[in-house]
Write a protein that holds these residues in place. Structure first.
Motif, PDB file in Angstrom:
ATOM      1  N   MET A 173       0.844  -1.191   0.000  1.00 48.48           N
ATOM      2  CA  MET A 173       0.000   0.000   0.000  1.00 48.48           C
ATOM      3  C   MET A 173       0.880   1.243   0.000  1.00 48.48           C
ATOM      4  O   MET A 173       1.831   1.328   0.772  1.00 48.48           O
ATOM      5  CB  MET A 173      -0.891   0.010   1.239  1.00 48.48           C
ATOM      6  N   ASP A 174       0.575   2.170  -0.875  1.00 48.91           N
ATOM      7  CA  ASP A 174       1.344   3.407  -0.959  1.00 48.91           C
ATOM      8  C   ASP A 174       0.777   4.416   0.041  1.00 48.91           C
ATOM      9  O   ASP A 174      -0.041   5.267  -0.300  1.00 48.91           O
ATOM     10  CB  ASP A 174       1.277   3.959  -2.386  1.00 48.91           C
ATOM     11  N   TYR A 175       1.226   4.297   1.289  1.00 50.75           N
ATOM     12  CA  TYR A 175       0.736   5.186   2.349  1.00 50.75           C
ATOM     13  C   TYR A 175       1.556   6.465   2.343  1.00 50.75           C
ATOM     14  O   TYR A 175       2.775   6.424   2.240  1.00 50.75           O
ATOM     15  CB  TYR A 175       0.864   4.494   3.708  1.00 50.75           C
ATOM     16  N   PRO A 176       0.936   7.656   2.481  1.00 47.82           N
ATOM     17  CA  PRO A 176      -0.494   7.918   2.676  1.00 47.82           C
ATOM     18  C   PRO A 176      -1.225   8.295   1.391  1.00 47.82           C
ATOM     19  O   PRO A 176      -2.351   8.766   1.437  1.00 47.82           O
ATOM     20  CB  PRO A 176      -0.475   9.093   3.643  1.00 47.82           C
ATOM     21  N   ALA A 177      -0.558   8.093   0.232  1.00 51.62           N
ATOM     22  CA  ALA A 177      -1.153   8.549  -1.031  1.00 51.62           C
ATOM     23  C   ALA A 177      -2.478   7.860  -1.331  1.00 51.62           C
ATOM     24  O   ALA A 177      -3.342   8.424  -1.997  1.00 51.62           O
ATOM     25  CB  ALA A 177      -0.167   8.314  -2.175  1.00 51.62           C
ATOM     26  N   THR A 178      -2.665   6.618  -0.836  1.00 49.79           N
ATOM     27  CA  THR A 178      -3.887   5.874  -1.151  1.00 49.79           C
ATOM     28  C   THR A 178      -5.025   6.156  -0.176  1.00 49.79           C
ATOM     29  O   THR A 178      -6.115   5.598  -0.331  1.00 49.79           O
ATOM     30  CB  THR A 178      -3.594   4.362  -1.163  1.00 49.79           C
ATOM     31  N   LEU A 179      -4.780   6.991   0.837  1.00 51.49           N
ATOM     32  CA  LEU A 179      -5.878   7.386   1.726  1.00 51.49           C
ATOM     33  C   LEU A 179      -6.873   8.248   0.959  1.00 51.49           C
ATOM     34  O   LEU A 179      -6.486   9.095   0.161  1.00 51.49           O
ATOM     35  CB  LEU A 179      -5.346   8.174   2.922  1.00 51.49           C
ATOM     36  N   ILE A 180      -8.155   8.033   1.197  1.00 51.61           N
ATOM     37  CA  ILE A 180      -9.199   8.828   0.550  1.00 51.61           C
ATOM     38  C   ILE A 180      -9.639   9.890   1.556  1.00 51.61           C
ATOM     39  O   ILE A 180     -10.334   9.599   2.531  1.00 51.61           O
ATOM     40  CB  ILE A 180     -10.384   7.947   0.118  1.00 51.61           C
ATOM     41  N   LEU A 181      -9.207  11.129   1.333  1.00 52.11           N
ATOM     42  CA  LEU A 181      -9.447  12.204   2.290  1.00 52.11           C
ATOM     43  C   LEU A 181     -10.878  12.738   2.164  1.00 52.11           C
ATOM     44  O   LEU A 181     -11.405  12.842   1.057  1.00 52.11           O
ATOM     45  CB  LEU A 181      -8.460  13.342   2.066  1.00 52.11           C
ATOM     46  N   PRO A 182     -11.498  13.102   3.278  1.00 52.04           N
ATOM     47  CA  PRO A 182     -12.840  13.700   3.216  1.00 52.04           C
ATOM     48  C   PRO A 182     -12.761  15.136   2.722  1.00 52.04           C
ATOM     49  O   PRO A 182     -11.771  15.833   2.945  1.00 52.04           O
ATOM     50  CB  PRO A 182     -13.307  13.647   4.673  1.00 52.04           C
ATOM     51  N   GLU A 183     -13.781  15.567   2.069  1.00 49.98           N
ATOM     52  CA  GLU A 183     -13.860  16.956   1.627  1.00 49.98           C
ATOM     53  C   GLU A 183     -14.365  17.803   2.788  1.00 49.98           C
ATOM     54  O   GLU A 183     -15.450  17.543   3.328  1.00 49.98           O
ATOM     55  CB  GLU A 183     -14.806  17.085   0.436  1.00 49.98           C
ATOM     56  N   PRO A 184     -13.605  18.808   3.233  1.00 52.34           N
ATOM     57  CA  PRO A 184     -14.087  19.660   4.321  1.00 52.34           C
ATOM     58  C   PRO A 184     -15.460  20.243   4.000  1.00 52.34           C
ATOM     59  O   PRO A 184     -15.720  20.678   2.884  1.00 52.34           O
ATOM     60  CB  PRO A 184     -13.021  20.755   4.399  1.00 52.34           C
ATOM     61  N   GLY A 185     -16.340  20.223   4.973  1.00 56.34           N
ATOM     62  CA  GLY A 185     -17.689  20.741   4.772  1.00 56.34           C
ATOM     63  C   GLY A 185     -18.685  19.700   4.298  1.00 56.34           C
ATOM     64  O   GLY A 185     -19.869  20.003   4.123  1.00 56.34           O
ATOM     65  N   SER A 186     -18.233  18.453   4.096  1.00 56.03           N
ATOM     66  CA  SER A 186     -19.140  17.430   3.569  1.00 56.03           C
ATOM     67  C   SER A 186     -20.063  16.858   4.642  1.00 56.03           C
ATOM     68  O   SER A 186     -21.063  16.222   4.321  1.00 56.03           O
ATOM     69  CB  SER A 186     -18.337  16.297   2.909  1.00 56.03           C
ATOM     70  N   PHE A 187     -19.736  17.088   5.930  1.00 57.35           N
ATOM     71  CA  PHE A 187     -20.597  16.651   7.023  1.00 57.35           C
ATOM     72  C   PHE A 187     -20.970  17.862   7.873  1.00 57.35           C
ATOM     73  O   PHE A 187     -20.103  18.656   8.239  1.00 57.35           O
ATOM     74  CB  PHE A 187     -19.887  15.617   7.900  1.00 57.35           C
ATOM     75  N   PRO A 188     -22.242  18.018   8.210  1.00 56.49           N
ATOM     76  CA  PRO A 188     -22.664  19.197   8.971  1.00 56.49           C
ATOM     77  C   PRO A 188     -22.269  19.169  10.435  1.00 56.49           C
ATOM     78  O   PRO A 188     -22.245  20.208  11.086  1.00 56.49           O
ATOM     79  CB  PRO A 188     -24.186  19.185   8.816  1.00 56.49           C
ATOM     80  N   SER A 189     -21.966  17.990  10.978  1.00 57.95           N
ATOM     81  CA  SER A 189     -21.613  17.897  12.392  1.00 57.95           C
ATOM     82  C   SER A 189     -20.822  16.616  12.630  1.00 57.95           C
ATOM     83  O   SER A 189     -20.845  15.685  11.819  1.00 57.95           O
ATOM     84  CB  SER A 189     -22.867  17.897  13.274  1.00 57.95           C
TER      85      SER A 189
END
Length: 258
Positions: free
Chosen positions: A1-17
């Protein structure tokens, strides 16, 4: 696994809380884990504390421990949270590994999303900035910008439109030169661009930070390309949706000798 390049980052603001974030993630993990939410605990000093959730595998057979369990702490990914906010949260997770949790004792803690998002999102923002700069590097775009700034300059009755455009061109060249210095420096160091250097620095920083936190009994709960939602420690997958238990490492907090 190519860490951390393969991590799927969340988009800021995608969850209200944070509540919505935790409900979403824990709902996805429910087929594999028993979930105990808002578990109370106590530090050795007597101070009371609470962790977002404690998870126990439904099938304990492939795990190293007889009664495996681990804590999970969530943080809402937001645009305005800088490095300090994420690093303080990482430190809080380290503190949690020293607490005694009701019914569980001490636990390793997995954070969601990774605190490394602080440096990795910075790299992404640099990428956007470089895309913007490249867009305006073409002669046509530079001429448009020069004309705009020349026309916007107040007429002083002395400078002609040609003079103002000449000065605006000079200004534009100086702006480009400032960015160009970074490009030249990065290429002299063997990088394809200033962004490539920043990206590499971000990856190295993220990897080092999470290796250190792994030694301090803190891991990550993140989606990973081709693995799905995964538990990681020091950049290694312990468990994933797609492949189950990958490394039979104990979930008991490690002390003294490593």
């Amino acid at each position: 696994m190519d860490y951390p390049a393969t991590l799927i980052l969340p988009e800021p603001g995608s969850f209200p809380s944070e509540q919505v974030l935790s409900d979403h993630v824990l709902g996805l993990l429910d087929p594999w884990f028993h979930i105990d939410r808002e578990v109370p605990g106590r530090y050795w000093s007597g101070e009371l504390v609470r962790i977002d959730a404690v998870l126990r595998p439904r099938d304990t057979t492939p795990w190293k421990d007889e009664n495996p369990a681990f804590g999970v702490e969530f943080k809402l990914p937001e645009h305005h949270v800088g490095d300090a906010g994420y690093f303080q949260w990482a430190a809080q997770a380290v503190d949690y590994t020293h607490a005694e949790w009701k019914g569980y004792g001490r636990l390793q803690v997995f954070v969601c999303p990774t605190p490394a998002i602080a440096v990795m999102m910075t790299a992404a923002q640099i990428a956007k900035g470089n895309q913007w700069r490249r867009k305006f590097e073409s002669d046509q775009a530079a001429r448009r910008s020069a004309r705009y700034w020349a026309q916007a300059a107040p007429a002083d009755g002395v400078m002609s439109a040609v003079d103002r455009e000449r000065d605006a061109r000079k200004w534009w060249r100086e702006i480009n030169d400032m960015g160009g210095e970074a490009e030249v420096q990065a290429r002299s160091e063997g990088f394809a661009s200033a962004f490539a250097r920043s990206q590499r620095q971000g990856i190295v920083t993220a990897r080092s930070m999470m290796k250190l936190l792994g030694q301090l009994n803190v891991g990550e709960l993140m989606p990973v390309e081709q693995h799905g939602w995964s538990l990681l420690r020091s950049g290694h997958v312990l468990w994933s949706q797609e492949q189950g238990v990958r490394n039979k490492w104990s979930l008991h907090p490690r002390l003294a000798s490593r």
